[in-house]
Structures are given as C-alpha cells and as structure tokens.
Design an enzyme around this catalytic site. Structure first.
Site, mmCIF file in Angstrom:
data_model
loop_
_atom_site.group_PDB
_atom_site.id
_atom_site.type_symbol
_atom_site.label_atom_id
_atom_site.label_comp_id
_atom_site.label_asym_id
_atom_site.label_seq_id
_atom_site.Cartn_x
_atom_site.Cartn_y
_atom_site.Cartn_z
ATOM 1 N N GLY A 127 0.797 -1.215 0.000
ATOM 2 C CA GLY A 127 0.000 0.000 0.000
ATOM 3 C C GLY A 127 0.828 1.262 0.000
ATOM 4 O O GLY A 127 0.319 2.358 0.118
ATOM 5 N N CYS A 128 2.140 1.116 -0.129
ATOM 6 C CA CYS A 128 2.970 2.311 -0.192
ATOM 7 C C CYS A 128 3.398 2.536 -1.640
ATOM 8 O O CYS A 128 3.759 1.593 -2.322
ATOM 9 C CB CYS A 128 4.236 2.142 0.630
ATOM 10 S SG CYS A 128 3.940 1.618 2.294
ATOM 11 N N GLN A 129 3.396 3.794 -2.068
ATOM 12 C CA GLN A 129 3.952 4.119 -3.375
ATOM 13 C C GLN A 129 5.458 3.916 -3.334
ATOM 14 O O GLN A 129 6.076 3.418 -4.259
ATOM 15 C CB GLN A 129 3.632 5.569 -3.724
ATOM 16 C CG GLN A 129 3.653 5.824 -5.199
ATOM 17 C CD GLN A 129 3.255 7.238 -5.523
ATOM 18 O OE1 GLN A 129 4.068 8.146 -5.487
ATOM 19 N NE2 GLN A 129 1.993 7.441 -5.828
ATOM 20 N N SER A 130 6.035 4.304 -2.195
ATOM 21 C CA SER A 130 7.438 4.005 -1.970
ATOM 22 C C SER A 130 7.489 2.702 -1.178
ATOM 23 O O SER A 130 6.557 2.361 -0.473
ATOM 24 C CB SER A 130 8.073 5.134 -1.167
ATOM 25 O OG SER A 130 7.245 5.480 -0.081
#
Ligand SMILES: Cc1ncc(COP(=O)(O)O)c(C=O)c1O
Lengths: 148, 401
Positions: A51-54
């Site tokens: 769920g993290c873009q990074s």
C-alpha cells in the site's frame, strides 16, 4: 521513556520550525538519512509493507520482552516518517504499542501523511507495527520484560 | 481567440490556494478541471431540465431526450463520427470492457497490445484470455519509449484477432503512429481498438480517418464530469457486437421467453444513463470547440517545449520518452530521489503533479524504474506556471540532495 514522552519530545523538536515547512521537511529528510540501516537480509519481499507508493521494509523482533523495529524505505521522506515511528515505538511494550494513539504526527503538522490515499504508506506502516507487536507478544516463546 | 487570462477565469478552481500558494495544476492526465460552462450546465439540468429520457411522453422527458440526443450529435461531430456510431459509457475503462467482452472471439485467440498501455487496456483483454485460453502479446518499446512499430507484423499469427493500442501514452505523452499500425493490422484482418483517453483532450481526432473498429475515451479528461465516456464503433459493429449488459430502454419488445432488442446505439445503453454526465460532456465539447482544439494543442505544445527545455538543463533530471511527437505530458525522475519524494515536496510548493506508475506497471518494468513524476498540461496552464514549477523543482532537488 514512554511513548507519550517521546511523542512530546518530537513535538518540541518540530515546534521551532513553526510554519516553515521547508525547515520541517529538511529535518524529516535528515532523520531519514540517519535512520540506522536495516540488515540487508531483512529487505525481503515479505517484509515490504503493501500500500505504499514508496517501498517500506519493516522487521520486528523481541528483545528483553520489548518489541524492537528496524526498517528502511526507498524514498527519503517516507524514511523520515519511518524514523519517527521507530523512535516512538521501538523498545516499547507490545500492549503500549498496540494502544498508542500517535497523535504527534498531527501535532507536528505532518498529518497529510495520514491521508487515506493509496499512495501513502504511513497508515499501513503503523498498522503493520501494531500487528507485529501483537503477534510477537502472543507467540509461544514470548517472555515478558523482566523489569519495567 | 486563445486568451489564457479569459480561459483561466472560466475555471473556478484555479483561484484556489494550496499550502498558501496559488494552485498549479499539472495533473491533467489524471483528470482535468471543469469550466464554469460545464458546472452551470449541470446546475441548469437539475434546476430546469431533469427527467428520465427515451421513456416519457411528457414535455420535460421529451426535452431531456432531445438534449441527450443533441449531445450525442455534437460529441460525435467532435471526433469526426456519426451519431449512429456513438455510445455513451462510464468512461474509457468501461468502453474497453464492453468491447473485450462483446467481440465473441473464438477461444484461443491472440490479442496484441503494447508495453505502454494503461492497465485499463490490458486487464480486460487479460481477463478474456484467462477465461478463453487466449494469449496476450505486447508490442515492445525502443529505448526512447517509442513503439517498435515494425514488430507488429512479426507478432501477428493466424490466431491473432485484435490489436488494442493507446493513441497517446498517458505516462510518456508519446503519440503513437496509430494510422500506420491500423493499416498493418487491417491488412491482416485484425479488429482494432484505439484508446483515445489521452489523445482526445490534446489533439484533433477524426475516427473515420484513423480507420479503427473501436475508439474510446473518457469525458473527465476533456473538461467534462467524471463517470461519462464514449465508445465509438464502426457501424458494422453496431448490430454485431454482443451485448454485455442488458436491461430497460434497449428493447423493442420483451416477453418472458424472448426479447427483441432495439436497433442502433440504444442497445448498448441499458438502464437510465448518466444523463447529467452526457449533458456535461456536451457542454465541455462545446467549450473546447469555442476555444478550438488546434489552439489548445498549440498552447500545450508551447508549454511542453518550455518545460522540456528547462528540465533538460537540470543535470539531475532524466526525462522518459523524450521524443519529438508528443502531447502535453512529461515524465521524469530526479537522479537519486524517489518520485514520491519529489511529488511530496512539489505539493508543498502548491504544484499538483502525479507520481508513481500511472497505472502502467509493465511500462515501468520496461524502463526499470519504480515510477516517475508526471506533469501533464491543459489549456489553462501557463508559461509562468511552468517557470514556477521549475523553480520549485530546483528547490526540491536541493532539499533532497
Ligand atoms: C491511456 C488511458 N487509458 C485508460 C484510462 C482509464 O480511464 P478511466 O479511468 O477514465 O476509465 C486512462 C486514465 O488514466 C488513460 O490515461
């Protein structure tokens, strides 16, 4: 120090920047840079928080009955947020971690990182830290802290 | 006449401030802002014109139906189509799904897309392939992000039935040579779908000239409301494409045993359509026509060139798809920085860009990057905004290095 005390320490630390967001983010980036390195062998696919873009890798373990976290991220601002979370939660008791409200993020003016967009990993990260604490403290070989 | 100051006044949201700074909106590839003409059309529709269409004999319903069908005419004209070939959908994704599920291809068919497709032009085909033992093939890219056009011929086998390609890459802004690709595909008897989500907002499109079977786009990327889009199909398909959805409003007669469907486009629009969306789309097209799509295209090109030139001068910046033939989209990374960091800092400076994989993960893996920072322009953006963006980017780079 308790979670609340560390949160207060961080709030005081960020207070000096006031409305100066560049100063605040500069500090966050510095915190990210000084985050102790996670062991390379812990940077595995299953330690990535979804769920993290990074990317964020989180490793949790028990030391003297306390939960200890190490983590890393490929984005430096995210890493700064990760560093803050580790400072507050790492070395605390599982129960305290699970019930922590962590409203310091709001108070230091970084609440945009708590927005429920898919791009943002902080919410997932906090959830994962709490879940890990819970799971570790319930595992069969868990020994509670001897002293407080 | 193209007067940027007048245009900017037409878009109420542009007077908003973000973090105390005037909003600079460079995320037009995701969705555009709406002019007052569109917002007013929606208000007027609900205040004065609302009724269900194609059903009532009463005056209001008749008038709403006329509005809706007028909208069909005008939207069709905008893309060089006839209204008998134009179906209203919920958007690009919806249109592609309707086609992918309705083609009635033989099991085991092969479908060709490109490595730069938006997920919306991959997943519906992938799903079909999974369920029907089909095979999805990809036209590869050159290093500069352009398509290896000549590879199409090699990919086609007797089992290949469909070519589905994007007109303009949403991530790189590259305009694909669709006419050439359509020609090759047509010589081999393929069915062709063009994803026009990123071309319609930026350039003059004539679906007849493109020569494909299907062309889809979204209203919300061309100044219209969300939830409305267009599926154009060559008239041969109107009676041939299998229905994926059925329901009220699409029939001649229904009995318990059998239904006789209506002729023409209405077959594909079961249930009460997004009437307000369609009316908003017509208002948006009317607005775009008044400004002139060529003028918009030229203006965006000026912005693109100005931005590209300045980005090229920043040594830490790497632009992806830095080729000649582009629409107003520019994708880049700052060396040593994650796109998320750059986007976060730009946002603090009041600049809205998109960061991430832009729903094109296969493309990202081709380029071996986790994502990009994407600035995408619209008619209301200015050269001064580009300059401020470059300034903010330079400051961001300084903070990150
Ligand atoms: C090239 C392309 N295709 C398809 C889509 C999907 O459009 P929508 O989400 O409006 O259905 C987009 C939107 O981002 C796009 O840029």
């Amino acid at each position: 120090m308790t979670i609340k005390e560390i949160e207060q320490e961080i709030i005081d630390e960020f207070e000096i920047f006031g409305e100066d967001w560049e100063g605040k983010y500069g500090h966050l980036i510095d915190l990210g840079r000084s985050l102790p390195k996670i062991k390379e062998e812990y940077k595995t696919e299953n330690r990535i928080i979804k769920g993290c873009q990074s990317k964020v890798w989180l490793h949790s373990e028990v030391k003297d009955g306390k939960i200890v976290y190490t983590a890393d991220s490929d984005a430096i601002i995210t890493k700064g947020m990760v560093a803050l979370m580790i400072r507050v939660l790492s070395g605390q008791k599982a129960d305290d971690i699970v019930s922590a409200e962590l409203d310091f993020i709001n108070k230091i003016g970084l609440k945009e990182h708590l927005s429920p967009t898919r791009a943002n990993g902080l919410v997932s990260m906090i959830k994962q830290m709490k879940l890990d604490a819970l799971a570790l403290s319930r595992s069969t070989n868990y020994e509670p802290p001897t002293k407080n | 006449m193209f007067d940027i100051n007048i245009i900017r006044k037409d878009f109420p949201i542009l007077s908003k401030t973000i973090n105390g700074k005037p909003l600079i909106y460079f995320d037009n590839g995701a969705t555009t802002q709406k002019p007052k003409a569109v917002i007013d059309a929606l208000v007027k529709y609900y205040s004065e014109q609302n009724a269900n269409i194609h059903r009532g004999v009463h005056t209001l319903s008749r008038e709403a139906t006329i509005l809706f069908e007028e909208a069909r005419k005008n939207v069709a004209k905008f893309i060089g189509a006839s209204e008998e070939e134009l179906i209203f959908t919920a958007g690009t994704t919806d249109g592609i799904n309707i086609v992918a599920s309705g083609l009635n291809l033989p099991g085991g068919s092969e479908i060709i897309v490109t490595e730069m497709e938006h997920h919306s032009n991959i997943l519906p085909w992938q799903l079909w392939c999974e369920r029907n033992n089909g095979k999805l093939k990809f036209i590869p890219l050159n290093k500069d992000g352009t398509l290896q056009v000549e590879k199409l011929n090699e990919l086609i086998t007797p089992n290949t039935k469909v070519l589905a390609i994007t007109h303009v890459s949403n991530t790189l802004g590259i305009i694909n040579p669709v006419k050439e690709l359509v020609k090759t595909a047509k010589e081999k008897g393929l069915i062709v779908l063009i994803d026009g989500a990123q071309s319609v907002p930026h350039m003059k499109v004539n679906v007849q000239e493109l020569g494909a079977d299907f062309f889809v786009f979204s209203g919300h990327k061309v100044y219209a409301p969300t939830g409305v889009g267009v599926l154009w199909m060559n008239k041969n398909w109107i009676s041939k494409l299998q229905l994926v959805k059925a329901g009220g409003g699409t029939i001649k007669t229904v009995s318990f045993e059998k239904t006789e469907y209506a002729d023409g486009t209405l077959r594909f629009e079961p249930g009460t359509p997004n009437i307000e969306g369609v009316i908003g789309l017509a208002a948006a097209i009317h607005y775009v026509n008044a400004i002139g799509i060529e003028s918009i295209s030229n203006h965006e090109h000026t912005l693109l060139e100005h931005a590209t030139k300045q980005l090229n001068e920043i040594k830490e910046v790497e632009i992806y798809g830095n080729t000649k033939n582009k629409a107003g989209v520019i994708s880049f990374n700052v060396k040593g920085a994650h796109p998320f960091d750059v986007g976060t800092l730009l946002d603090k400076y009041g600049i809205a860009v998109r960061t991430g994989h832009h729903c094109t993960q296969p493309l990202m893996s081709c380029l071996h990057i986790p994502g990009t920072v994407r600035a995408s322009f619209a008619m209301y953006n200015t050269l001064e905004e580009v300059d401020q963006f470059i300034e903010a980017l330079k400051k961001s780079i300084k903070m990150l290095s």
